[in-house]
Write a protein that holds these residues in place. Structure first.
Motif: not given
Length: 652
Positions: A378, A380-382, A384-385
């Motif tokens: 969770t 890491e996705e944020e 990455k964004s």
């Protein structure tokens, strides 16, 4: 002043047509790259020219950031290459106009282009990318045109497989048709027909099939594992019509979803998105850290959380007593949780209880691992964004800087190379742009994956090419020969100790005649000095003394310099001889050069350090000895030629 104004106008008139031409050519090339990349999504969809034209237009607008720097590089190379090839740049410099003054109007023009590129990146490019990607995704989701091949199963109709043995292209009739309806899983319906016609309904939402003389097979229920017989239905028909759902219309997707992505935002919106996502990441991180602290704190008693004071200010005796008990429990639990041997605990238990305890521990560990991995994904996705938004934000500025850097590379290189046309500038431009593209793509991937800071990754190509632009500009302003092939050949010859031949041209017009007695004297002196130097460089018979002397003393290169200068002065004087045989004989004299291997160690202390390094020092010593033998041969050959010329052509 008028000359300067005319010069500025002349430079603009020379550069602008080339820039427009190269920009269109490069834009066409990158657009063809886009076409080949997504051609599978466009072919066979029955798209109209209006849709394709709109897609290519937005794709061309989106490709401008890639085409603009390359067009500036190629145009500046061609402009100054043409000026240098026609000696117009030489005439400007001879008139007292420096290279920077010649480049001044184009510098102003490129700066204006860079400013326009910044506003293009911020205002126009996001809208164009939103429309391009929305249109491209819409095209991808469109159903392909029904073009059934012969003798091949066609599976582009959702839920159906068709096999046609033969078809008549003139009438559109299909022969020996087999249709598999796989919409119901294993309960497949099979249709066989001798011939059929196919057409689309007027609203383009269904596929109409008119079948002639065939059979239909259908299972009444799905076959189970233990079933040996499955009831089915068989139908024979002479004329049958079926409709298959097949949406062949082109439906545009909503652009709102793409506008929320990083490619559809300007600088202000990117800053807002980065701040909001960063705030959300911080909130999630705080929540996860509180959960970890809460999980750790639940394992130990917390006497400090127990209130001992009532609301009226009096002391609760029971709470005080309970706090003391909790303190004792905490101390005992802390002693019990000190490191101990797990094997001893398990060995003291019954085997069944030990296995159960280990299984429970493994289950709890896996559960915590899965929870933490989910939390990590969770976060890491944020993150990455955030990186994607930061990359897009920095790219708003890199295009403008790249345009300026490519101009300061292309214009000086064109002035140095002095080759116009499209050949040499195109090769140099492609080579430089490949370097830029490789570093830019590498930095982008490193920044996208979080291996490098975003700023370092996106500015990597600029940091690599900016020093190159400053270097070639400085070289061009000082009229340095950066691309002089003979200069690099001589450098590698001196580095590797290779021999070079001498060429003395036969002069057609001789202004001064040589004096025989002076020529004889010069030949005599040169021959004596060459013989003496060759004798002084005679090899030492003792290998150890030769090895030690090579690193401790080296070779006195001063004498070699004196002899080489003497030979060059003699050849320069005798080259005015009217006898062609003398000039041809002078060309046979070897070139005497002072190589670095003659004295590789400049300091005595460093020579003492090199002596014990046998694996490294011995090959260098052997190579130096070989070069010294070649030098002695060249000196002896030069002495023989000097004596021959003195005896045959210049006797006293």
């Amino acid at each position: 002043m008028k000359i300067v104004k005319r010069l500025h106008l002349f430079m603009l008139q020379t550069f602008l047509p080339l820039f427009a031409m190269t920009f269109l050519i490069v834009l066409f090339i990158v657009l063809m790259q886009f076409l080949w990349k997504y051609i599978d999504s466009l072919v066979g969809k029955g798209l109209g020219m209006d849709v394709l034209g709109e897609l290519f237009f937005y794709a061309a607008v989106s490709m401008i950031p890639m085409a603009l720097p390359l067009a500036i590089l190629l145009a500046s190379l061609m402009t100054f290459g043409n000026l240098g090839e026609k000696f117009e740049l030489t005439a400007m410099k001879a008139s007292g106009i420096s290279l920077i003054r010649v480049m001044a109007p184009l510098i102003v023009l490129v700066c204006l282009i860079s400013i326009g590129a910044f506003f293009f990146q911020n205002d126009i490019l996001p809208k164009a990318q939103v429309k391009m990607w929305t249109l491209l995704f819409s095209v991808r989701q469109k159903s392909p045109e029904v073009e059934i091949p012969e003798n091949v199963f066609y599976d582009q109709i959702p839920g159906y497989n068709l096999l046609v043995k033969e078809k008549n292209k003139d009438t559109g009739m299909l022969y020996d048709v087999m249709i598999y309806d796989v919409n119901h899983g294993d309960n497949v319906t099979i249709l066989l027909a001798d011939s059929a016609r196919m057409a689309m309904t007027p609203e383009m939402s269904h596929l109409y099939l008119h079948l002639y003389e065939g059979e239909q097979f259908e299972n009444l229920r799905e076959q189970r594992t233990n079933d040996r017989n499955v009831p089915f239905r068989r139908e024979t028909f002479f004329d049958k019509q079926i409709l298959i759902p097949f949406d062949a219309n082109f439906n545009r997707l909503d652009e709102q979803g793409m506008r929320q992505q990083y490619v559809g935002k300007n600088i202000e919106e990117l800053h807002q998105s980065i701040d909001s996502i960063g705030h959300r990441v911080d909130s999630i991180g705080d929540m996860f850290s509180r959960d970890l602290r809460r999980e750790a704190s639940t394992m130990l008693p917390r006497p400090d959380l127990l209130q001992v004071t009532r609301t009226d200010g009096s002391i609760d005796e029971y709470a005080v007593k309970r706090r003391e008990e909790l303190k004792k429990d905490a101390e005992e639990l802390a002693k019990a949780t000190r490191p101990f041997s797990i094997d001893s605990v398990l060995n003291s238990m019954p085997p069944a209880q030990a296995v159960q305890l280990v299984s429970q521990a493994i289950g709890i560990s896996r559960e915590h691992q899965n929870i933490n991995e989910f939390k990590s994904l969770t976060m890491e996705e944020e993150k990455k964004s955030i990186r994607r938004h930061e990359i897009e934000l920095i790219k708003k500025y890199t295009l403008s800087v790249a345009c300026i850097i490519f101009f300061f590379i292309g214009a000086p290189l064109g002035a140095i190379i002095r080759k116009g046309g499209l050949g040499t500038p195109l090769v140099v431009s492609i080579f430089l742009f490949l370097i830029y593209y490789i570093f830019d793509n590498t930095g982008y991937k490193l920044a996208r994956d979080g291996r490098w800071p975003v700023a370092a990754g996106i500015w990597l190509s600029t940091m690599v090419l900016a020093p190159l632009g400053a270097y070639v500009t400085w070289k061009a302003m000082n009229d340095s020969s950066v691309f002089d092939g003979d200069r690099y050949k001589n450098f590698f010859r001196n580095l590797l100790g290779l021999r070079s031949s001498r060429h003395v041209p036969l002069k057609e017009v001789i202004i001064r005649d040589i004096e025989n007695h002076r020529a004889a004297k010069m030949l005599e002196v040169a021959g004596i000095r060459c013989s003496a130097l060759a004798e002084a460089l005679s090899p030492i018979r003792n290998l150890w003394k030769s090895y030690v002397g090579y690193y401790i003393r080296g070779i006195d290169t001063g004498g070699i310099h004196i002899v080489a200068d003497e030979i060059n002065r003699m050849i320069d004087y005798l080259s005015d001889c009217r006898n062609p045989r003398v000039v041809m004989k002078l060309s046979e004299i070897p070139v005497i050069r002072v190589l670095w291997v003659y004295a590789p160690v400049p300091w005595r202390w460093l020579g003492y350090m090199m002596l014990p390094l046998l694996p490294l020092s011995v090959p260098l010593w052997l190579y130096g000895e070989r070069c010294l033998r070649n030098l002695r041969k060249d000196l002896m050959k030069t002495a023989d030629i000097c004596r021959y010329l003195q005896t045959e052509y210049f006797p006293e």
